[in-house]
Write an enzyme that holds these catalytic residues in place. Structure first.
Site, PDB file in Angstrom:
ATOM      1  N   TRP A 173     -65.299 105.081 -45.033  1.00  0.00           N
ATOM      2  CA  TRP A 173     -66.484 104.643 -44.270  1.00  0.00           C
ATOM      3  C   TRP A 173     -66.467 103.133 -44.059  1.00  0.00           C
ATOM      4  O   TRP A 173     -67.196 102.607 -43.241  1.00  0.00           O
ATOM      5  CB  TRP A 173     -67.777 105.074 -44.984  1.00  0.00           C
ATOM      6  CG  TRP A 173     -68.118 104.323 -46.260  1.00  0.00           C
ATOM      7  CD1 TRP A 173     -67.246 103.964 -47.253  1.00  0.00           C
ATOM      8  CD2 TRP A 173     -69.402 103.853 -46.661  1.00  0.00           C
ATOM      9  NE1 TRP A 173     -67.916 103.318 -48.261  1.00  0.00           N
ATOM     10  CE2 TRP A 173     -69.245 103.233 -47.934  1.00  0.00           C
ATOM     11  CE3 TRP A 173     -70.675 103.901 -46.100  1.00  0.00           C
ATOM     12  CZ2 TRP A 173     -70.309 102.663 -48.631  1.00  0.00           C
ATOM     13  CZ3 TRP A 173     -71.740 103.332 -46.799  1.00  0.00           C
ATOM     14  CH2 TRP A 173     -71.548 102.717 -48.041  1.00  0.00           C
ATOM     15  N   ASP A 174     -65.602 102.450 -44.805  1.00  0.00           N
ATOM     16  CA  ASP A 174     -65.447 101.004 -44.650  1.00  0.00           C
ATOM     17  C   ASP A 174     -65.228 100.650 -43.177  1.00  0.00           C
ATOM     18  O   ASP A 174     -65.611  99.574 -42.726  1.00  0.00           O
ATOM     19  CB  ASP A 174     -64.216 100.506 -45.441  1.00  0.00           C
ATOM     20  CG  ASP A 174     -64.250 100.885 -46.915  1.00  0.00           C
ATOM     21  OD1 ASP A 174     -64.698 101.998 -47.216  1.00  0.00           O
ATOM     22  OD2 ASP A 174     -63.805 100.077 -47.745  1.00  0.00           O
ATOM     23  N   GLU A 206     -71.176 104.856 -56.289  1.00  0.00           N
ATOM     24  CA  GLU A 206     -70.263 105.891 -56.795  1.00  0.00           C
ATOM     25  C   GLU A 206     -70.247 106.004 -58.314  1.00  0.00           C
ATOM     26  O   GLU A 206     -69.540 106.861 -58.849  1.00  0.00           O
ATOM     27  CB  GLU A 206     -68.840 105.630 -56.274  1.00  0.00           C
ATOM     28  CG  GLU A 206     -68.732 105.775 -54.775  1.00  0.00           C
ATOM     29  CD  GLU A 206     -67.340 105.463 -54.248  1.00  0.00           C
ATOM     30  OE1 GLU A 206     -66.525 104.912 -54.997  1.00  0.00           O
ATOM     31  OE2 GLU A 206     -67.085 105.764 -53.071  1.00  0.00           O
ATOM     32  N   LYS A 222     -73.248 100.584 -58.582  1.00  0.00           N
ATOM     33  CA  LYS A 222     -71.988  99.973 -58.170  1.00  0.00           C
ATOM     34  C   LYS A 222     -72.140  99.044 -56.967  1.00  0.00           C
ATOM     35  O   LYS A 222     -71.489  98.010 -56.868  1.00  0.00           O
ATOM     36  CB  LYS A 222     -70.994 101.079 -57.822  1.00  0.00           C
ATOM     37  CG  LYS A 222     -69.607 100.570 -57.442  1.00  0.00           C
ATOM     38  CD  LYS A 222     -68.654 101.719 -57.180  1.00  0.00           C
ATOM     39  CE  LYS A 222     -67.232 101.252 -56.944  1.00  0.00           C
ATOM     40  NZ  LYS A 222     -66.326 102.333 -56.595  1.00  0.00           N
ATOM     41  N   GLN A 223     -72.958  99.451 -56.009  1.00  0.00           N
ATOM     42  CA  GLN A 223     -73.006  98.682 -54.757  1.00  0.00           C
ATOM     43  C   GLN A 223     -74.286  99.008 -54.014  1.00  0.00           C
ATOM     44  O   GLN A 223     -74.983  99.960 -54.359  1.00  0.00           O
ATOM     45  CB  GLN A 223     -71.797  99.029 -53.899  1.00  0.00           C
ATOM     46  CG  GLN A 223     -71.770 100.461 -53.414  1.00  0.00           C
ATOM     47  CD  GLN A 223     -70.365 100.905 -53.028  1.00  0.00           C
ATOM     48  OE1 GLN A 223     -69.623 101.366 -53.881  1.00  0.00           O
ATOM     49  NE2 GLN A 223     -70.003 100.785 -51.773  1.00  0.00           N
TER      50      GLN A 223
HETATM   51  C1  BGC Z   1     -66.231 101.864 -52.859  1.00  0.00           C
HETATM   52  C2  BGC Z   1     -66.345 102.696 -51.609  1.00  0.00           C
HETATM   53  C3  BGC Z   1     -65.258 102.282 -50.641  1.00  0.00           C
HETATM   54  C4  BGC Z   1     -63.896 102.343 -51.299  1.00  0.00           C
HETATM   55  C5  BGC Z   1     -62.805 101.801 -50.389  1.00  0.00           C
HETATM   56  C6  BGC Z   1     -64.841 102.022 -53.434  1.00  0.00           C
HETATM   57  O1  BGC Z   1     -64.705 101.241 -54.575  1.00  0.00           O
HETATM   58  O2  BGC Z   1     -67.193 102.261 -53.802  1.00  0.00           O
HETATM   59  O3  BGC Z   1     -67.622 102.522 -51.034  1.00  0.00           O
HETATM   60  O4  BGC Z   1     -65.299 103.089 -49.520  1.00  0.00           O
HETATM   61  O5  BGC Z   1     -63.893 101.579 -52.471  1.00  0.00           O
HETATM   62  O6  BGC Z   1     -63.021 100.459 -50.126  1.00  0.00           O
END
Ligand code: BGC
Length: 731
Positions: free
Chosen positions: A342-343, A481, A593-594
């Protein structure tokens, strides 16, 4: 505009930063990316050239990965018999006869996409030379790679021996993808390789020519995968010798006969010559920056960092390819195996939608061209419609590994994202919708975009659970996550409501503006009145976890019942709080996490709730977030700026803008963070500058610049027309 605001400079060589610098000094042209490894090599370096779309699934590996292509960089030089090397005390290259590096500087010129290295070197003979290396991957002709080495005799009259090679023995950190029966060719002053990936059977042709006075082929050795040419020249004092190496590269994704095509393209490139190729390349870069640059006055450090992040988006975005997309680590490293997340749609795409719409369209076409993979995934999981994979490669099938690499204790951790991080389908719909709103590309929307929005809506319609008079979504992973397989992620549930809304709006629009296509899609996707009625019902009755008393969104029910960990107490730290607490424990805590609820606020803005709710959400979630993902800080900068929390917003922005330049997360050796790069642009324009798209076009709403900034200027395209803005800080 001063050159220093366009140049990333390394003034002396630090072996411990070598891998980090290889990543940030990557050059590329939307076709391939080549890390900034030295021409002559260095101990434990990680040379890699990644070509879009060339994936291979090696035996014993859990998933396919983007393949490291033959290395086109090798140029080895001796000065009076002394091998030229960047010698450091720790280098294992130190062996007699030893030379001495007297000075070193490496510069990435962002305005022209050129990497240069300037070294003053004393040979064992005492003679001193200055070597200036220059390289670029042509933006004008994506199949051409060019190198120039200028060697200047500063003291004495040294004899230079220069060897130029191709290296087909490369692997992906030990994993071999190329069949060993490579076609190796030396013909006159040309060397070439024809290679084939073992499982996916892509073929690649690469050809190289050394342009100088007397090139001679080097007789074949045991290293038969490394064809080389050599030349010897003595340089008169105070004069210079110039060596050009031109390389061309094609794959079976582009042409039927890659090796033959590479050879004939090489002839044409050599005919043009380095200077001409350079001029064409630089002119193309100028066009890029004319559309994409953002000028910040009052903060040189952030100015350079912003250009650096844009540069990396621009070199990785496919220019002429609707079947490749941007991997999480761009084309600058092997991290995440070149997989697309999704990035791309929520982070890297928006700067392209606004400034390079043609490239944005390519990225969305990549998804459209893989919609069958998404349909397949939905079906395999018992759903209808299209369910896009969390990690995607060339096939469009789900390629998330189910297990992690082996952990220090010997175990592997189950990775659930490929199963339950399902918001990806809505993220793609969001990218389509924003692209269409900004560009007005009705043709794309009618032929491709609408179908993606609608068929992913069909998926959600079949995925939601109707429980006690409301709709729920169990077993999800939201952006955070750390908390896996939870029920009713507020981010996911709320974004699904948005998705249903725009799906119905899409149909309404089609009915009026493209009735035949409306009917075609209704028939093809089986959009029955019952199905559409259910979508409307989901909008009304989706469960959005909310605490009425505290007036906050709840990330997911049960979140606040877990152990509270004051994240700010874990300062300073270089690793995530999750890494400090361990996987098993952090799952049971409120550490995030984010950006999750904050991400929802970034994407949906005021539609999420009142200003009071937004501030409450921020105050609740910001102190619980450890930014374990590089995607997080920019989203916080964006939302923080909208809420007027300027100190936090600037901190987060500065952090995001330097994640790769300063190796803020300590993992840049594996590649750039594409999402952080794209997020920085959004924080700047949508956050600080207050850029919004209203019904009659882009406008600036309540800009809030960091106190020390004077102004920000930029241009964006809206429906094919460029709009420029200058946002000033009140004096
Ligand atoms: C993040 C995801 C991301 C992935 C790739 C993961 O650590 O939590 O949101 O899509 O890294 O960058």
């Amino acid at each position: 505009m001063p050159k220093r605001l366009w140049s990333v400079i390394e003034r002396s060589f630090h072996p411990d930063k070598q891998l980090h610098h290889e990543t940030i000094f990557t050059i590329g042209n939307g076709y391939l990316g080549t890390r900034g490894t030295f021409e002559e090599g260095f101990a434990q370096d990680s040379p890699s050239t990644l070509v879009h779309g060339i994936y291979d699934h090696a035996p014993g590996m859990l998933v396919p990965e983007l393949v490291n292509a033959p290395n086109w960089l090798p140029i080895r030089i001796t000065v009076d018999g002394t091998p030229f090397r960047i010698i450091t005390k720790t280098s294992d290259f130190m062996r007699p006869p030893e030379g001495h590096v007297l000075g070193f500087e490496r510069v990435l010129e962002l305005d022209r996409g050129v990497l240069t290295r300037d070294v003053l070197f004393r040979a064992a003979s005492g003679n001193i030379v200055r070597l200036i290396f220059e390289r670029f991957a042509s933006l004008h002709n994506q199949h051409i790679l060019a190198q120039r080495v200028r060697i200047i005799a500063v003291e004495g009259s040294p004899v230079i021996e220069l060897e130029s090679a191709l290296d087909g023995s490369v692997t992906n950190a030990g994993v071999a993808h190329w069949a060993q029966d490579m076609h190796v060719l030396t013909d006159g002053d040309v060397i070439a390789l024809g290679a084939r990936t073992q499982q996916s059977a892509y073929t690649l042709g690469i050809a190289s020519q050394l342009i100088c006075a007397h090139p001679m082929p080097v007789p074949e050795t045991d290293d038969r995968l490394k064809p080389a040419m050599r030349t010897v020249v003595q340089i008169q004092p105070q004069t210079e010798a110039v060596f050009d190496k031109l390389t061309t590269i094609f794959t079976s994704r582009d042409v039927a006969a890659p090796l033959e095509t590479a050879l004939s393209a090489l002839e044409a490139a050599a005919h043009s010559g380095y200077d001409r190729l350079y001029a064409d390349h630089a002119a193309e870069w100028k066009k890029y920056w004319d559309s994409s640059d953002v000028v910040i006055e009052g903060d040189d450090e952030c100015q350079l960092a912003v250009r650096f992040t844009l540069y990396h988006i621009l070199i990785t975005a496919p220019r002429h390819d609707e079947n490749a997309s941007i991997g999480a680590k761009t084309l600058s490293g092997l991290g995440y195996k070149g997989h697309v997340f999704w990035d791309t749609e929520l982070f890297a795409l928006p700067p392209l939608t606004l400034t390079q719409p043609r490239l944005a369209r390519n990225l969305l076409m990549y998804r459209y061209n893989r919609i069958e993979g998404a349909r397949h995934k939905a079906q395999a999981n018992g759903y209808e419609g299209a369910m896009f994979p969390w990690e995607s490669t060339d096939t469009g099938e789900e390629t998330t590994p189910q297990w992690s690499d082996v952990q220090p204790d010997g175990s592997r951790i189950r990775i659930w994202t490929g199963d339950t991080e399902q918001h990806i389908s809505t993220d793609i719909a969001y990218g389509v919708w924003q692209y269409w709103r900004w560009t007005g590309d009705d043709d794309f929307f009618v032929q491709h975009g609408a179908e993606m929005i609608l068929d992913t809506a069909v998926f959600w319609g079949s995925r939601v659970e109707h429980i006690n008079g409301r709709y729920e979504l169990s077993q999800q992973i939201g952006p955070d996550e750390y908390h896996e397989n939870i029920d009713n992620s507020v981010f996911t549930n709320r974004m699904v409501v948005w998705h249903m809304q725009i799906a119905l709006r899409t149909l309404d629009w089609l009915k009026v503006h493209a009735p035949a296509d409306h009917d075609r899609l209704v028939a093809q996707l089986n959009l029955t009145p019952e199905r559409l009625a259910k979508w409307a019902d989901i909008i009304d009755r989706m469960y959005i976890p909310f605490d009425q008393e505290k007036q906050i969104h709840i990330q997911f029910p049960g979140f606040f019942e877990m152990e509270y960990i004051p994240v700010p107490d874990y300062t300073p730290r270089t690793s995530s709080v999750q890494a400090i607490l361990g996987h098993a424990r952090s799952i049971q805590t409120q550490v995030i996490k984010q950006a999750d609820v904050v991400m929802m606020m970034a994407l949906l803005g005021d539609a999420v709730g009142s200003h009071e709710v937004m501030v409450n959400n921020w105050n609740t979630y910001y102190p619980r977030t450890d930014h374990g993902s590089s995607l997080s800080p920019a989203m916080h900068a964006w939302v923080g700026a909208r809420l007027g929390l300027m100190e936090e917003a600037y901190d987060m922005f500065h952090h995001a803008a330097h994640i790769d330049l300063h190796d803020n997360k300590g993992n840049v050796r594996d590649g750039m963070h594409a999402a952080a790069c794209g997020g920085v642009y959004q924080a700047l324009l949508f956050g600080f500058c207050g850029l919004q798209l209203g019904d009659d076009g882009p406008k600036i709403v309540e800009p809030r610049l960091p106190e020390h900034w004077k102004q920000v200027s930029f241009g964006v395209y809206y429906r094919g027309k460029r709009h420029t803005f200058v946002v000033k800080n009140p004096v």
